[in-house]
Design a protein around this motif. Structure first.
Motif, short mmCIF file in Angstrom:
data_model
loop_
_atom_site.label_atom_id
_atom_site.label_comp_id
_atom_site.label_asym_id
_atom_site.label_seq_id
_atom_site.Cartn_x
_atom_site.Cartn_y
_atom_site.Cartn_z
N MET A 45 1.00 -1.33 0.05
CA MET A 45 0.42 -0.06 -0.07
C MET A 45 0.78 1.17 0.11
O MET A 45 0.51 1.98 -0.64
N THR A 46 1.78 1.67 0.63
CA THR A 46 2.10 2.45 1.24
C THR A 46 4.08 2.61 -0.35
O THR A 46 4.88 3.57 0.04
N THR A 127 3.72 12.07 0.67
CA THR A 127 4.10 10.58 0.01
C THR A 127 3.39 9.12 -0.22
O THR A 127 3.27 8.00 -0.45
N ILE A 128 3.78 8.91 1.58
CA ILE A 128 3.51 7.36 2.32
C ILE A 128 1.65 7.61 2.15
O ILE A 128 1.14 7.12 1.24
N GLN A 133 -3.31 5.89 0.41
CA GLN A 133 -5.16 6.35 -0.59
C GLN A 133 -5.14 5.46 -1.94
O GLN A 133 -6.68 5.40 -2.03
N THR A 134 -4.23 6.51 -2.86
CA THR A 134 -4.24 5.48 -4.13
C THR A 134 -4.98 4.16 -4.37
O THR A 134 -5.54 3.39 -5.05
N ASN A 135 -3.64 3.35 -3.56
CA ASN A 135 -3.68 1.92 -3.94
C ASN A 135 -4.58 1.24 -2.89
O ASN A 135 -5.35 0.16 -3.12
N SER A 136 -5.26 1.94 -1.40
CA SER A 136 -6.53 1.61 -0.87
C SER A 136 -7.76 1.47 -1.88
O SER A 136 -8.87 0.18 -2.43
N PRO A 197 -7.77 -5.33 5.72
CA PRO A 197 -6.91 -4.75 6.51
C PRO A 197 -5.96 -3.25 6.03
O PRO A 197 -5.80 -2.09 6.64
N ASP A 198 -6.07 -3.32 4.65
CA ASP A 198 -5.33 -2.56 3.83
C ASP A 198 -6.64 -0.66 4.35
O ASP A 198 -5.53 0.26 4.32
N VAL A 199 -7.88 -1.20 4.81
CA VAL A 199 -8.71 0.01 4.95
C VAL A 199 -8.45 0.36 5.96
O VAL A 199 -8.28 1.68 6.68
N ILE A 200 -8.22 -0.27 6.63
CA ILE A 200 -7.40 -0.41 8.73
C ILE A 200 -6.08 1.20 8.60
O ILE A 200 -6.53 1.82 9.38
N LEU A 201 -4.80 0.31 7.87
CA LEU A 201 -4.36 1.56 7.39
C LEU A 201 -4.30 2.87 7.15
O LEU A 201 -4.14 3.55 7.45
N LYS A 202 -4.69 2.77 5.86
CA LYS A 202 -5.36 3.73 5.25
C LYS A 202 -6.47 5.19 6.60
O LYS A 202 -5.69 6.17 6.38
N ALA A 203 -6.68 4.41 7.19
CA ALA A 203 -7.65 5.61 8.34
C ALA A 203 -6.38 5.43 9.23
O ALA A 203 -7.13 7.07 9.34
N ALA A 204 -5.90 4.93 9.75
CA ALA A 204 -4.35 5.07 10.86
C ALA A 204 -3.64 5.66 10.21
O ALA A 204 -3.32 7.41 10.81
N LEU A 205 -3.52 5.52 8.78
CA LEU A 205 -2.38 7.29 7.69
C LEU A 205 -3.06 8.11 7.74
O LEU A 205 -2.21 9.27 8.28
N GLY A 206 -5.18 8.44 7.38
CA GLY A 206 -4.67 9.52 7.37
C GLY A 206 -5.00 10.52 8.70
O GLY A 206 -4.88 11.53 8.49
#
Length: 278
Positions: A45-46, A127-128, A133-136, A197-206
């Motif tokens: 994702m990142t 960038t990360i 966001q894009t890959n999710s 998992p990617d949605v959770i990571l997206k929320a956390a990074l946001g």
């Protein structure tokens, strides 16, 4: 009749044994499954390299820890790491481990260290976050709402006592250190029957990116970015000037060599005329 009952009994026993074996496999492999999932999903994702030193989760209590989480920087940035978490504690509902939706009661990240590197156009964290966001979004589009892959509900996610180190070329080897405000996210995936998992990571990074922006309000990021841009421009100008100087030197040498050859040719012509008595 008795034979039929006997066969049915053997079949039920076989199914029960397979279920027990499956549960034992899930429990015994839980640590390696979680480690592989975190490293693979986060790296993809990142577009960075994500590694975990160790995962230890008790299948009976559901409590455990993840240690040595490291996320490298994207290409184009000089700092070694963007995120470093020495310890992440986790509490999972043990009764949900074998279910379609696994309930994570709590994820607590203590004393995370984040390196915010200022680039000419954007930071490493920007960038990360954009990559995530894009890959999710791409992943969600390709899945088209399918139920493939494990789903999770994260009731509480905490990031406490974190620190941000601002790095930029004008600062040299030094950094500007700023405290990261505490983060608390609740009920990720609860309204959607679980989240991937990617949605959770997206929320956390946001959430992390938003808090970083707020925390760095007192830091002159524009000035640092301008310093990085000016530095890159200065290097480019230096290279151009050097190339120009080399070209001029080669041109002068070529010109000098041409004039020398002409003088030599004229001298040879005069000598030939003298031999011929002209």
């Amino acid at each position: 009749m008795n034979k039929t009952i006997k066969v049915a009994g053997i079949t039920l026993i076989s199914i029960a044994v397979l279920i027990v074996v499956g549960v034992i496999f899930i429990y015994s492999s839980l640590d390696s499954i979680v480690k592989a999932a975190v490293e693979s999903v986060a790296s993809d994702m990142t577009q960075t390299e994500v590694t975990l030193d160790n995962v230890s989760i008790s299948p009976t209590t559901g409590e455990g820890s993840l240690s040595g989480f490291t996320m490298s920087n994207p290409e184009g940035f000089k700092s070694d790491d963007a995120f470093k978490f020495e310890n992440i504690s986790i509490k999972v509902d043990p009764t949900s481990i074998a279910n379609d939706v696994v309930i994570i009661n709590e994820i607590r990240i203590t004393a995370p260290h984040i390196t915010y590197e200022v680039g000419p156009s954007k930071s490493n964290i920007d960038t990360i976050n954009e990559n995530a966001q894009t890959n999710s979004n791409s992943s969600e589009s390709s899945d088209s709402g399918s139920d493939s892959g494990p789903k999770f509900i994260v009731e509480h996610l905490y990031l406490n006592d974190g620190e941000i180190s601002v790095a930029a070329a004008p600062l040299g080897d030094k950094t500007i250190d700023v405290a990261l405000p505490n983060i608390h996210l609740k009920d990720i995936g609860k309204g959607d029957s679980g989240a991937s998992p990617d949605v959770i990571l997206k929320a956390a990074l946001g959430a992390v990116s938003k808090n970083i922006t707020g925390a760095l309000g007192s830091v002159d990021l524009k000035g640092l970015a301008k310093g990085v841009t000016d530095g890159v421009k200065g290097v480019a100008d230096g290279v151009a000037d050097g190339a120009s100087a080399v070209t001029d030197t080669v041109g002068d040498a070529a010109s000098g060599a041409g004039e020398g050859l002409k003088d030599a040719a004229d001298g040879a012509g005069d000598a030939l005329k003298g031999l011929l008595g002209d």
